[in-house]
Design a protein around this motif. Structure first.
Motif, PDB file in Angstrom:
ATOM      1  N   UNK A 178       0.816  -1.215   0.000  1.00 55.30           N
ATOM      2  CA  UNK A 178       0.000   0.000   0.000  1.00 55.30           C
ATOM      3  C   UNK A 178       0.850   1.265   0.000  1.00 55.30           C
ATOM      4  N   UNK A 179       2.163   1.138   0.201  1.00 57.07           N
ATOM      5  CA  UNK A 179       2.958   2.324   0.550  1.00 57.07           C
ATOM      6  C   UNK A 179       2.974   3.402  -0.527  1.00 57.07           C
ATOM      7  N   UNK A 180       2.775   2.994  -1.795  1.00 55.78           N
ATOM      8  CA  UNK A 180       2.803   4.001  -2.863  1.00 55.78           C
ATOM      9  C   UNK A 180       1.420   4.220  -3.471  1.00 55.78           C
ATOM     10  N   UNK A 181       0.349   3.924  -2.722  1.00 56.54           N
ATOM     11  CA  UNK A 181      -0.992   3.992  -3.285  1.00 56.54           C
ATOM     12  C   UNK A 181      -1.783   5.224  -2.845  1.00 56.54           C
TER      13      UNK A 181
END
Lengths: 245, 511
Positions: free
Chosen positions: B84-87
């Motif tokens: 999820x870190x780049x969403x």
């Protein structure tokens, strides 16, 4: 019976009780906590069959992760499929005679251990190399990967390097499940392997390994998208209607 | 537009937004205005931290964990995989690592672990567990108001962890200890006292609608009505109150009225329920959300309507579609006296509630509405999927109808339509940057930076396809983009509603 054997027998009973009891408690907890609102991540299936199919794709193919990040998917999938085959291969220690398909899986399970450790190594590398993942990693994230890799390597050492006394080991394992206790071969790789596996079983219900039961209870994945047709009411929410209409 | 007090991100050369390197604390200075005594007490919360705030916070957390399976499971299941870190649009626009969904959850998870799990009690350093301190509480207030509850992260999480649920729980706990947000909580006061988020009283609403009727008649020569509080009307129409006077919202209101007129429908709005929006969702408080929604049930019962239709509003549609049946009995399938009372009054031939796009599309398919598409030829249109509609609701019978039906409506009334890049629409849509209680001037930096991924995608179709109109079905998206697109060099007239396009093209017969 040697003290060593006694220790491992005790360890495995304790670990099994914690694993099964702990997971049963978690499942009970998740199942009895109400989900008061319909919150599937849409587009979502409109039927129960559809939800089962969605969950199947999620659990078997890691569908959402595939959409999300191909590297995590590749490493995660290698690890999980490898682990699954390795676990199936281990069934042979607990039965006599061995089922046909367990026999058939032996060579696959043997090499699956390579995939498993390779996947774990990839996941671990990301914790150092990707700044975002490095930021969110806790000591326990590293230790669980270390634990799993150590389990894999100690097992592989016995498969590929120095075999242990497999006949005696099987007698020990069968003895555990039939309560007819047998001595454990005192080989270092085996003792390490078994100890770490017991440790993994013990931490399972109190760690992030709870993603295993958790995914099945995730409301964004396991709910049917039918809120206009079906009214859902949690018990605590129904009480509000009685109080103020 | 006043000169910004912060650096506006640069648009990229493509439709996509580069994932930034983590910059710790880059948004640590953000603090939304804190709610004062009036709104807090009205909602039943204290308005400042008492000596026992920590006990109260943990007590509330314990209650939330017992009431919501989502929170319970989501706090346990995360493995820190990083998917999820780049969403999140706020992370992409700000690079602050606490705006990564997992880190936002972690602000609560570290407290959960410390007080509610065995390893966190025994060895907090090992599992990232931490005591609940005033600093942590301040971080909650900061970063739980840099989340628009858009659920984009939940699409990509292998366990479906929805950060919106954590943000809602966080805001509920903050409110409970007397640390509420001014913007959302004042609105929740107005809607419950007056009937809408803007605090527009009945007589003012009546005046506004009469004025609009005159405008339409001057413009088209047709007496299109905007009925209010008509007893016995067939349709109760509920729309966000911004539609009554904000630009470009009001253009869509005119569009709805023309559609109802052309269909010969018997419809009414209600002064008691003159608001579709429901900020109770943003605060994560079921009771408040229910109270706000009950006004619509009450109006429906009182006016004796047969159907309920909802105007262009993202979170309102999520609440209406997914929660109204549960909260108020607007829907089907209830067997309790509370819901049966209303359901026997509603016409079972129609979906309850119905989205205005479903209604208009149905009329288009039946050939009831006539259009001159060329009237929209000065526009090259793209469509922004609003987050709450895209990932929290549906239209029509098929999954994904929330994507096809608004586009079908648009394509029926315009000649020039181009979608933005596929990874930025549909279920992957980027939030406008102003949803979920963030649409306030004290969070302008968050709003402008959070709009970056959407602005990059829009800029790409503007450059490549000559797109000059961003069509929306959400009052918050409309208000947010109107304010924010100028920071990125676009004119605010490029922002408007789907029913604004309908309004332009529809042909009305002279009476």
């Amino acid at each position: 019976m040697s003290a060593l054997t006694a220790f491992y027998i005790g360890l495995y009973y304790v670990a099994a009780i914690i694993l099964i009891g702990g997971l049963a408690y978690r499942v009970y907890e998740y199942a009895t906590t109400p989900a008061p609102l319909n919150i599937p991540t849409t587009p979502a299936p409109t039927t129960l069959m559809g939800v089962r199919f969605r969950m199947f794709r999620e659990v078997v193919f890691f569908e959402s992760l595939f959409k999300s990040n191909k590297w995590i998917w590749i490493f995660g999938y290698l690890f999980h499929v490898g682990l699954a085959l390795v676990l199936l291969r281990h069934i042979r220690y607990f039965q006599d005679p061995v089922w046909f398909w367990v026999e058939f899986l032996q060579p696959f399970g043997k090499y699956a251990s390579l995939a498993m450790v390779a996947g774990l190594a990839g996941l671990w590398a990301r914790r150092f190399l990707v700044d975002r993942v490095r930021y969110i990693s806790t000591p326990s994230d590293h230790l669980i990967l270390a634990l799993l890799i150590a389990i894999g390597l100690s097992g592989m050492a016995m498969t590929f390097v120095a075999h242990t006394d497999i006949i005696a080991l099987k007698a020990f394992a069968l003895g555990l499940v039939t309560f007819d206790w047998q001595p454990l071969p005192a080989d270092a790789p085996l003792l390490v392997h078994l100890f770490l596996v017991a440790l993994l079983m013990i931490i399972f219900p109190i760690s992030k390994l709870l993603h295993v039961p958790g995914v099945f209870f995730s409301p964004t994945r396991n709910q049917v998208d039918n809120p206009r047709e079906r009214r859902r009411l949690a018990p605590w929410a129904a009480a509000l209607e009685k109080n103020n209409g | 537009m006043a000169a910004p007090q912060f650096e506006v991100p640069k648009l990229s050369d493509t439709a996509y937004t580069d994932v930034p390197k983590v910059q710790e604390g880059s948004m640590g200075h953000i603090k939304a205005f804190v709610a004062g005594q009036g709104p807090q007490e009205f909602l039943g919360y204290p308005w400042q931290l008492g000596d026992d705030w920590k006990e109260r916070a943990l007590d509330r957390m314990g209650q939330v964990l017992k009431k919501y399976r989502s929170v319970r499971v989501f706090l346990d299941a995360c493995v820190h995989c990083g998917a999820c870190t780049d969403k999140c649009h706020y992370f992409l626009g700000t690079a602050d690592p606490n705006n990564m969904p997992v880190a936002r959850q972690e602000l609560m998870r570290k407290v959960y672990r410390r007080y509610f799990t065995l390893p966190g009690k025994i060895a907090p350093w090992l599992v990232g567990a931490e005591d609940l301190t005033k600093e942590t509480l301040d971080q909650w207030f900061n970063y739980y108001h840099q989340c628009s509850e858009c659920r984009r992260c939940s699409v990509y999480c292998p366990y479906g962890i929805d950060t919106a649920e954590i943000t809602m729980a966080g805001r509920e706990i903050l409110n409970y200890v007397g640390y509420g947000q001014k913007y959302s909580n004042e609105i929740l006061g107005k809607v419950q006292k007056i009937g809408n988020n803007l605090g527009l009283p009945g007589p003012a609403l009546e005046d506004t609608l009469a004025g609009l009727e005159e405008d339409i008649e001057m413009d088209t020569g047709v007496a299109v009505k905007m009925p209010l509080d008509v007893q016995g009307a067939e349709i109760l129409f509920v729309t966000p109150s911004a539609d009554f006077f904000s630009e470009p919202h009001v253009e869509s209101l005119i569009g709805y009225a023309k559609v109802f007129h052309a269909a010969g429908a018997s419809w009414t709005m209600s002064s008691h329920a003159s608001e579709a929006g429901n900020f109770g969702l943003f605060n994560g408080n079921y009771e408040t959300m229910r109270k706000v929604a009950m006004r619509i049930r009450d109006a429906a019962l009182q006016l004796g309507v047969k159907r309920i239709i909802v105007g262009e509003c993202g979170h309102a549609w999520r609440v209406a579609y997914a929660f109204w049946n549960t909260l108020t009995g607007i829907g089907y399938g209830g067997d309790d006296p509370f819901s049966v009372e209303l359901q026997k009054q509603l016409d079972p031939r129609y979906k309850q509630p119905t989205h205005i796009c479903e209604y208009t599309w149905d009329l288009i398919q039946k050939g009831v509405l006539k259009f001159d598409k060329s009237k929209n030829d000065h526009r090259v249109v793209t469509f922004h999927d609003s987050c709450n509609v895209a990932r929290g609701s549906r239209m029509g019978d098929e999954p994904g109808g929330q994507f096809t039906i608004p586009r079908n409506v648009i394509k029926s009334v315009v000649n020039n339509f181009h979608d933005m890049a596929p990874e930025t629409i549909g279920e992957s849509t980027f939030c406008c940057g102003g949803g979920g209680g963030v649409l306030t001037d004290d969070l302008m930096e968050v709003r402008v930076k959070g709009a970056l991924p959407r602005m990059n995608a829009y800029n790409a179709v503007a450059q490549e396809r000559g797109v000059n109109f961003l069509a929306l079905i959400c009052a918050i998206c409309k208000a947010q983009f109107t304010k924010v697109v100028p920071y990125y060099g676009f004119d605010m007239s490029q922002v408007g509603g789907v029913h604004q396009l309908v309004s332009t093209a529809i042909l009305l017969e002279q009476d």
